[in-house]
Design a protein around this motif. Sequence first.
Motif, PDB file in Angstrom:
ATOM      1  N   ILE A 104       7.401  12.093  -3.417  1.00 42.39           N
ATOM      2  CA  ILE A 104       6.690  11.986  -4.705  1.00 42.39           C
ATOM      3  C   ILE A 104       5.426  12.834  -4.794  1.00 42.39           C
ATOM      4  O   ILE A 104       4.788  12.874  -5.835  1.00 42.39           O
ATOM      5  CB  ILE A 104       6.358  10.511  -5.058  1.00 42.39           C
ATOM      6  N   GLY A 105       5.087  13.518  -3.713  1.00 41.58           N
ATOM      7  CA  GLY A 105       3.892  14.363  -3.723  1.00 41.58           C
ATOM      8  C   GLY A 105       2.645  13.592  -3.318  1.00 41.58           C
ATOM      9  O   GLY A 105       2.554  12.380  -3.514  1.00 41.58           O
ATOM     10  N   TYR A 106       1.712  14.320  -2.759  1.00 37.80           N
ATOM     11  CA  TYR A 106       0.472  13.704  -2.274  1.00 37.80           C
ATOM     12  C   TYR A 106      -0.318  13.042  -3.395  1.00 37.80           C
ATOM     13  O   TYR A 106      -0.783  11.913  -3.256  1.00 37.80           O
ATOM     14  CB  TYR A 106      -0.389  14.781  -1.595  1.00 37.80           C
ATOM     15  N   LEU A 107      -0.467  13.739  -4.508  1.00 37.21           N
ATOM     16  CA  LEU A 107      -1.318  13.217  -5.585  1.00 37.21           C
ATOM     17  C   LEU A 107      -0.760  11.935  -6.188  1.00 37.21           C
ATOM     18  O   LEU A 107      -1.535  11.087  -6.657  1.00 37.21           O
ATOM     19  CB  LEU A 107      -1.501  14.279  -6.673  1.00 37.21           C
ATOM     20  N   ASN A 108       0.544  11.759  -6.173  1.00 37.52           N
ATOM     21  CA  ASN A 108       1.155  10.551  -6.727  1.00 37.52           C
ATOM     22  C   ASN A 108       1.245   9.409  -5.721  1.00 37.52           C
ATOM     23  O   ASN A 108       1.624   8.296  -6.087  1.00 37.52           O
ATOM     24  CB  ASN A 108       2.567  10.865  -7.246  1.00 37.52           C
ATOM     25  N   THR A 109       0.940   9.691  -4.474  1.00 37.99           N
ATOM     26  CA  THR A 109       1.076   8.685  -3.414  1.00 37.99           C
ATOM     27  C   THR A 109      -0.127   7.759  -3.382  1.00 37.99           C
ATOM     28  O   THR A 109      -1.275   8.204  -3.379  1.00 37.99           O
ATOM     29  CB  THR A 109       1.225   9.377  -2.045  1.00 37.99           C
ATOM     30  N   LYS A 110       0.163   6.463  -3.350  1.00 37.93           N
ATOM     31  CA  LYS A 110      -0.872   5.453  -3.155  1.00 37.93           C
ATOM     32  C   LYS A 110      -0.784   4.940  -1.715  1.00 37.93           C
ATOM     33  O   LYS A 110       0.286   5.034  -1.091  1.00 37.93           O
ATOM     34  CB  LYS A 110      -0.678   4.290  -4.143  1.00 37.93           C
ATOM     35  N   ILE A 111      -1.867   4.406  -1.222  1.00 41.55           N
ATOM     36  CA  ILE A 111      -1.881   3.883   0.141  1.00 41.55           C
ATOM     37  C   ILE A 111      -0.816   2.806   0.298  1.00 41.55           C
ATOM     38  O   ILE A 111      -0.135   2.721   1.327  1.00 41.55           O
ATOM     39  CB  ILE A 111      -3.291   3.392   0.518  1.00 41.55           C
ATOM     40  N   THR A 112      -0.619   1.993  -0.733  1.00 41.55           N
ATOM     41  CA  THR A 112       0.404   0.953  -0.654  1.00 41.55           C
ATOM     42  C   THR A 112       1.818   1.544  -0.560  1.00 41.55           C
ATOM     43  O   THR A 112       2.708   0.928   0.021  1.00 41.55           O
ATOM     44  CB  THR A 112       0.306  -0.006  -1.855  1.00 41.55           C
ATOM     45  N   ASP A 113       2.028   2.734  -1.113  1.00 40.51           N
ATOM     46  CA  ASP A 113       3.325   3.410  -0.953  1.00 40.51           C
ATOM     47  C   ASP A 113       3.565   3.725   0.523  1.00 40.51           C
ATOM     48  O   ASP A 113       4.684   3.577   1.026  1.00 40.51           O
ATOM     49  CB  ASP A 113       3.372   4.715  -1.748  1.00 40.51           C
ATOM     50  N   GLY A 168       6.621  -0.176   6.498  1.00 39.81           N
ATOM     51  CA  GLY A 168       6.927  -1.577   6.805  1.00 39.81           C
ATOM     52  C   GLY A 168       5.745  -2.302   7.403  1.00 39.81           C
ATOM     53  O   GLY A 168       5.900  -3.198   8.239  1.00 39.81           O
ATOM     54  N   ARG A 169       4.556  -1.930   6.961  1.00 40.19           N
ATOM     55  CA  ARG A 169       3.327  -2.545   7.474  1.00 40.19           C
ATOM     56  C   ARG A 169       2.552  -3.204   6.329  1.00 40.19           C
ATOM     57  O   ARG A 169       2.723  -2.838   5.167  1.00 40.19           O
ATOM     58  CB  ARG A 169       2.416  -1.490   8.132  1.00 40.19           C
ATOM     59  N   ALA A 170       1.679  -4.130   6.677  1.00 38.43           N
ATOM     60  CA  ALA A 170       0.829  -4.785   5.681  1.00 38.43           C
ATOM     61  C   ALA A 170      -0.136  -3.759   5.094  1.00 38.43           C
ATOM     62  O   ALA A 170      -0.586  -2.846   5.800  1.00 38.43           O
ATOM     63  CB  ALA A 170       0.059  -5.931   6.324  1.00 38.43           C
ATOM     64  N   ALA A 171      -0.447  -3.914   3.823  1.00 35.86           N
ATOM     65  CA  ALA A 171      -1.317  -2.948   3.138  1.00 35.86           C
ATOM     66  C   ALA A 171      -2.656  -2.793   3.853  1.00 35.86           C
ATOM     67  O   ALA A 171      -3.177  -1.682   3.974  1.00 35.86           O
ATOM     68  CB  ALA A 171      -1.522  -3.365   1.692  1.00 35.86           C
TER      69      ALA A 171
END
Length: 197
Positions: A27-36, A42-45
């Motif tokens: 999805i690209g760096y700019l669209n990536t959220k930490i929660t993504d 497979g880890r907790a936010a």
Amino acid sequence: MPGSRKAKAAETEAALKAAARRVFDRIGYLNTKITDITAEAGRAAGSFYNHFASKEELLESLLADMLAAGDRIVETDSTHDPDFTNREAIRWHIAQYWRFFRANQSVVIALQQAALVDQRFADRLSTLLEPDLRDLADHIRQAGVAEPAAVALAVSSMWHRFAYALLVDRNPLVEGITDDEAIELLTDLTHRGLSGK
């Protein structure tokens, strides 16, 4: 047990980095959220912040890993030659750069995207890449070229932009050019530019 905690932390950090690469690619760096990234890993936010203060810090860590891997190749490959009067030495460096770009394409794109939207990150990226640029300038200096630092910047920019046009943009002007053909083209341009022949 302290050893197992350390191993678990290293495993989580590696999982976050691998997940970030996959998400950036999708999805690209700019669209990536930490929660993504944490969901992909497979880890907790909250686990993200045990390892990185921000998405930019994660990106810097990915770059550091990539540069360290490149340094290991230079240190262990007996065919490495810093003499840029030698066409084959130039070709070796271009081939290494091409493989580096191809293997790390999602991170290379992410670095460019981050630098475009954040001047502080762009400045930091320049600082992180400066040692490699200085090494290239030292190779070029051995070829007797005036202004080796400026020439190194111009040469590396040409390599990067051409790789980006072929591998990322898939520019129709370079459609059908193989990796070997691209490496040969950049080698010829660089060698002729440095030798004046």
